[in-house]
Design an enzyme around this catalytic site. Structure first.
Site, short mmCIF file in Angstrom:
data_model
loop_
_atom_site.label_atom_id
_atom_site.label_comp_id
_atom_site.label_asym_id
_atom_site.label_seq_id
_atom_site.Cartn_x
_atom_site.Cartn_y
_atom_site.Cartn_z
CB CYS A 159 53.02 -10.33 -6.15
SG CYS A 159 52.47 -10.40 -4.45
CG ASN B 159 51.91 -14.49 -2.04
OD1 ASN B 159 52.93 -14.24 -2.68
ND2 ASN B 159 50.80 -13.79 -2.16
CG HIS C 274 51.72 -14.46 -7.79
ND1 HIS C 274 52.87 -14.51 -7.02
CD2 HIS C 274 50.79 -13.79 -7.03
CE1 HIS C 274 52.65 -13.89 -5.88
NE2 HIS C 274 51.40 -13.45 -5.86
O1 UT7 Z 1 49.84 -12.05 -3.89
C1 UT7 Z 1 48.97 -11.09 -4.36
C2 UT7 Z 1 47.64 -11.04 -4.03
N1 UT7 Z 1 47.07 -11.78 -2.96
C3 UT7 Z 1 46.11 -12.65 -3.25
O2 UT7 Z 1 45.88 -12.93 -4.41
C4 UT7 Z 1 45.28 -13.18 -2.12
C5 UT7 Z 1 43.85 -13.29 -2.56
N2 UT7 Z 1 42.90 -13.69 -1.55
C6 UT7 Z 1 42.89 -14.91 -0.98
O3 UT7 Z 1 43.72 -15.74 -1.25
C7 UT7 Z 1 41.74 -15.24 -0.05
O4 UT7 Z 1 40.78 -14.21 -0.10
C8 UT7 Z 1 42.17 -15.45 1.43
C9 UT7 Z 1 42.96 -16.74 1.57
C10 UT7 Z 1 42.99 -14.27 1.91
C11 UT7 Z 1 40.94 -15.57 2.33
O5 UT7 Z 1 40.10 -16.62 1.88
P1 UT7 Z 1 38.53 -16.41 1.79
O6 UT7 Z 1 37.96 -17.69 1.36
O7 UT7 Z 1 38.33 -15.21 0.91
O8 UT7 Z 1 38.14 -16.16 3.30
P2 UT7 Z 1 37.46 -14.86 3.94
O9 UT7 Z 1 38.41 -13.74 4.01
O10 UT7 Z 1 36.14 -14.63 3.26
O11 UT7 Z 1 37.19 -15.38 5.40
C12 UT7 Z 1 36.28 -16.47 5.67
C13 UT7 Z 1 36.25 -16.73 7.16
C14 UT7 Z 1 36.05 -15.49 8.01
O12 UT7 Z 1 35.25 -15.86 9.11
P3 UT7 Z 1 33.67 -15.54 9.15
O13 UT7 Z 1 33.56 -14.06 9.02
O14 UT7 Z 1 33.10 -16.28 7.96
O15 UT7 Z 1 33.24 -16.08 10.46
C15 UT7 Z 1 37.43 -15.16 8.51
O16 UT7 Z 1 37.42 -14.47 9.74
O17 UT7 Z 1 37.51 -17.28 7.56
C16 UT7 Z 1 38.03 -16.52 8.67
N3 UT7 Z 1 39.48 -16.53 8.59
C17 UT7 Z 1 40.25 -17.47 9.16
N4 UT7 Z 1 39.96 -18.54 9.90
C18 UT7 Z 1 40.97 -19.32 10.31
C19 UT7 Z 1 40.29 -15.65 7.95
N5 UT7 Z 1 41.56 -16.01 8.09
C20 UT7 Z 1 41.58 -17.14 8.83
C21 UT7 Z 1 42.60 -17.98 9.31
N6 UT7 Z 1 42.26 -19.05 10.05
N7 UT7 Z 1 43.91 -17.76 9.05
#
Ligand code: UT7
Length: 329
Positions: free
Chosen positions: A114, A286, A256
């Site tokens: 990125c 992204n 970004h």
């Molecule tokens: O570009 C360079 C670097 N990249 C980034 O900077 C990305 C950084 N990270 C993020 O943007 C966030 O961590 C994410 C958007 C990837 C994820 O958001 P989060 O608030 O950290 O969610 P999480 O991974 O903690 O997941 C929360 C819940 C989980 O379910 P449980 O375990 O709480 O039941 C996931 O399974 O959301 C679930 N989940 C989804 N649900 C519906 C994960 N992805 C999805 C989805 N749709 N697409």
């Protein structure tokens, strides 16, 4: 005053094909509500089957050259920040050199994920400080849709295709104090396991019949989230200190675009009001190295960012890599 590296022109582009969150929810267990709440993304662009990186990158470069009033034949270097060029070899820089007809340019690729555009600007800036007459095309563009694991919803919904390019040269008297004021890049290879694509290198060669998922993005989103905020805020502080400026001197932040929540937290940490932040993650997701030139170009062309204004561009990505460029447009 020693010549600075001035951006003469900027251009961007993305494949025409729009994929909405509802389209994504037809392919996997996700929803528009979850994606918008957790990321701010509403839709992204994805090149159709058979299309390739250069199909949308060449027009972006041509727009930048046109705004700059520079012909491709005048370019000395093409620095392409990308991991998804048309082929593994030649590099994306060489492919663009051929397709643009930049006969005398040396083209190469910077694999900083990125952070590729900010890495490219930083490298170009160092070249131009040594040789102000150089004309350099810096590209940040990615076709991440081809590196998505469609069975991994936590990464699949985040990414899209797109990017842009800028033309740089040494400042002339008429440019006043325009140009790159400071630019810094960093990496921490020890944290590679938070965001990576294992396949295609010598550890997991492309031809060993290994799992095709080895060629897709692997990410530990939660851990990346916190490090991204800290690293981008830190890089902003560094470049402002280098330039002897403070946050109040910044007219626009073009960060970004990975997640609206990360952008909001960087702005908060840094004390910059959201009215000064350019955001288009809702329309493109992204696009990795593509996010900053895509957002910067849109804001220049719609008149928000005006000549002479101070723009701060923090970035973070796989590697891990991060940095920031501070410039007067
Ligand atoms: O570009 C360079 C670097 N990249 C980034 O900077 C990305 C950084 N990270 C993020 O943007 C966030 O961590 C994410 C958007 C990837 C994820 O958001 P989060 O608030 O950290 O969610 P999480 O991974 O903690 O997941 C929360 C819940 C989980 O379910 P449980 O375990 O709480 O039941 C996931 O399974 O959301 C679930 N989940 C989804 N649900 C519906 C994960 N992805 C999805 C989805 N749709 N697409």
């Amino acid at each position: 005053m020693a010549p600075r590296s001035v951006l003469l022109g900027i251009g961007s582009n993305a494949p025409a094909n729009i994929v909405t969150n509802d389209d994504m929810s037809k392919r996997m267990d996700t929803s528009d509500e979850w994606i918008v709440q957790r990321t701010g993304i509403k839709e992204r662009r994805m090149g159709l089957a058979g299309s390739k990186w250069s199909d949308f990158v060449v027009p972006a470069c041509e727009k930048a050259l046109e705004m700059a009033g520079v012909k491709a034949e005048e370019l000395d270097y093409i620095i392409a920040g990308t991991l998804t060029a048309d082929m593994y070899m030649p590099s994306g820089g060489c492919t663009l050199q051929m397709l643009l007809g930049a006969k005398k340019a040396a083209g190469f690729t910077v694999a900083a994920a990125c952070s590729g555009f900010v890495y490219g600007l930083t490298i170009a800036d160092r070249f131009i400080r040594c040789e102000p007459n150089l004309k350099i095309l810096v590209v940040g563009a990615e076709m991440v849709s081809q590196r998505i694991d469609w069975e991994e919803r936590s990464t699949a919904v985040l990414f899209g295709d797109g990017g842009g390019a800028a033309v740089l040269t040494g400042s002339r008297p008429e440019d006043g104090d325009r140009g790159i004021l400071a630019s810094r890049i960093h990496s921490d290879g020890t944290k590679w396991g938070l965001l990576y694509i294992p396949g295609g290198g010598t550890e997991h060669p492309a031809y060993d019949g290994s799992d095709p998922k080895a060629h897709t993005v692997h990410m530990r989103g939660n851990e990346i989230f916190k490090i991204a905020i800290k690293s981008m805020a830190g890089a902003c502080e560094e470049v402002l200190a280098d330039a002897g400026l403070s946050g109040n001197d910044v007219d626009w932040v073009v960060p970004h675009q990975a997640n609206i929540r990360i952008i909001e937290m960087v702005a908060k940490e840094f004390g910059i009001p959201m009215e000064k932040v350019i955001i288009n993650v809702q329309r493109y997701g992204n696009t990795s190295a593509g996010t900053i030139p895509l957002a910067f170009d849109e804001a220049v062309r719609d008149g928000r960012i005006k000549r002479g204004q101070t723009v701060l561009m923090p970035v973070f990505g796989g590697g891990l890599t991060w940095g920031a460029t501070l410039l007067r447009w």
